[in-house]
Design a protein around this motif. Sequence first.
Motif, mmCIF file in Angstrom:
data_model
loop_
_atom_site.group_PDB
_atom_site.id
_atom_site.type_symbol
_atom_site.label_atom_id
_atom_site.label_comp_id
_atom_site.label_asym_id
_atom_site.label_seq_id
_atom_site.Cartn_x
_atom_site.Cartn_y
_atom_site.Cartn_z
ATOM 1 N N UNK A 28 0.810 -1.218 0.000
ATOM 2 C CA UNK A 28 0.000 0.000 0.000
ATOM 3 C C UNK A 28 0.844 1.270 0.000
ATOM 4 N N UNK A 29 2.155 1.102 -0.062
ATOM 5 C CA UNK A 29 3.044 2.262 -0.093
ATOM 6 C C UNK A 29 3.459 2.762 1.273
ATOM 7 N N UNK A 30 3.111 2.044 2.322
ATOM 8 C CA UNK A 30 3.478 2.446 3.685
ATOM 9 C C UNK A 30 4.894 1.979 4.000
ATOM 10 N N UNK A 31 5.760 2.855 4.570
ATOM 11 C CA UNK A 31 7.122 2.441 4.906
ATOM 12 C C UNK A 31 7.152 1.402 6.021
ATOM 13 N N UNK A 32 8.032 0.449 5.853
ATOM 14 C CA UNK A 32 8.334 -0.561 6.867
ATOM 15 C C UNK A 32 9.809 -0.411 7.215
ATOM 16 N N UNK A 33 10.134 -0.497 8.497
ATOM 17 C CA UNK A 33 11.544 -0.456 8.907
ATOM 18 C C UNK A 33 11.897 -1.740 9.634
ATOM 19 N N UNK A 34 13.164 -2.100 9.581
ATOM 20 C CA UNK A 34 13.624 -3.331 10.219
ATOM 21 C C UNK A 34 15.111 -3.240 10.494
ATOM 22 N N UNK A 35 15.587 -4.153 11.315
ATOM 23 C CA UNK A 35 17.009 -4.406 11.489
ATOM 24 C C UNK A 35 17.339 -5.665 10.708
ATOM 25 N N UNK A 36 18.552 -5.750 10.213
ATOM 26 C CA UNK A 36 18.912 -6.916 9.399
ATOM 27 C C UNK A 36 20.247 -7.493 9.824
ATOM 28 N N UNK A 37 20.347 -8.823 9.745
ATOM 29 C CA UNK A 37 21.609 -9.541 9.888
ATOM 30 C C UNK A 37 21.912 -10.196 8.550
ATOM 31 N N UNK A 38 23.173 -10.079 8.121
ATOM 32 C CA UNK A 38 23.630 -10.737 6.905
ATOM 33 C C UNK A 38 24.795 -11.646 7.282
ATOM 34 N N UNK A 39 24.664 -12.921 7.015
ATOM 35 C CA UNK A 39 25.701 -13.902 7.355
ATOM 36 C C UNK A 39 26.344 -14.385 6.068
ATOM 37 N N UNK A 40 27.610 -13.989 5.855
ATOM 38 C CA UNK A 40 28.336 -14.285 4.623
ATOM 39 C C UNK A 40 29.462 -15.270 4.946
ATOM 40 N N UNK A 41 29.486 -16.441 4.314
ATOM 41 C CA UNK A 41 30.520 -17.429 4.648
ATOM 42 C C UNK A 41 31.922 -16.939 4.296
ATOM 43 N N UNK A 42 32.872 -17.244 5.178
ATOM 44 C CA UNK A 42 34.256 -16.806 4.974
ATOM 45 C C UNK A 42 34.890 -17.465 3.763
ATOM 46 N N UNK A 43 34.305 -18.559 3.288
ATOM 47 C CA UNK A 43 34.837 -19.253 2.120
ATOM 48 C C UNK A 43 34.168 -18.813 0.823
ATOM 49 N N UNK A 44 33.282 -17.809 0.881
ATOM 50 C CA UNK A 44 32.696 -17.297 -0.353
ATOM 51 C C UNK A 44 33.799 -16.682 -1.208
ATOM 52 N N UNK A 45 33.541 -16.567 -2.493
ATOM 53 C CA UNK A 45 34.603 -16.115 -3.400
ATOM 54 C C UNK A 45 34.896 -14.625 -3.288
ATOM 55 N N UNK A 46 33.909 -13.822 -2.789
ATOM 56 C CA UNK A 46 34.067 -12.372 -2.765
ATOM 57 C C UNK A 46 33.580 -11.781 -1.437
ATOM 58 N N UNK A 47 34.201 -10.683 -1.047
ATOM 59 C CA UNK A 47 33.604 -9.798 -0.063
ATOM 60 C C UNK A 47 32.815 -8.748 -0.839
#
Length: 274
Positions: A65-84
């Motif tokens: 409906x166009x109403x803003x939503x806010x949140x906190x986020x966690x991003x878990x990126x594996x240390x063995x992924x090819x890129x930061x």
Amino acid sequence: MNEPEKVLHSPLGKETVYANQYDSSLLYPIERDINWQARGVERTTLPFFGEDIWNSYEISWLNAKGKPIVALAEFHIPATSSHIIESKSFKLYLNSYNLTRFDDAAQVVAQMEKDLSKAAGGDVRVLLTSPEDAVAVENFTGECIDELDIEVSHYEPAPELLSAKGEVVSEALVSHLLKSNCPVTGQPDWASVQITYTGAKIDQEGLLGYLISYREHGDFHEQCVETIFMDIWQQCKPEQLSVYARYVRRGGLDINPFRSSKDERPVNMRLSRQ
């Protein structure tokens, strides 16, 4: 393309128009193995497991409906992924959600996981929570070594300061004096670090001097922590080792790399400076 040339093409240190409509092309990946190759380490022979935990406090989108939503986020990126993922590009990407409509939070999570996994070259987990459910402030467990009265003369990484001898111990050592600098802008990156190990007792004065020696060093958060892990691993030869750094928030994001000789996940805590 070597790392300095690669980073020069990133958004860091440049004037930027902030997009407010979803745009996954804003993400700018940088190869992880540049740092590994400098030490003669291959992806198949990495001496650690781990992940990079990113916390964002400025997540917002529009509902149907166009109403803003806010949140906190966690991003878990594996240390063995090819890129930061370069941090400014990460912020620009997250900002691009601000005026974009989504049916629900699950759709936002799915889109973020798809985009970030593609950029990182590994499976990225995304968790969204309400500001009402924010994590309380905690402290690292362990002995803080910051009050040791030491003479300091090294402000670039000096692994020769590290040593260990004597009986085998299991302990956690904590310092809030870790500081490095962005390799492009020169801005300071402040962190607290917890070093947990089992092995011959590490000389605490040498360890503190070594951590302080990063004070004028320019490198990304993830690479600093990997270097700390590998230097302690090689110089002190512990039976088990974990290095967990919690960096101070900048631009609504904090970055928290964890590297360990054991295949384990860290607790995503929040320290007083975060």
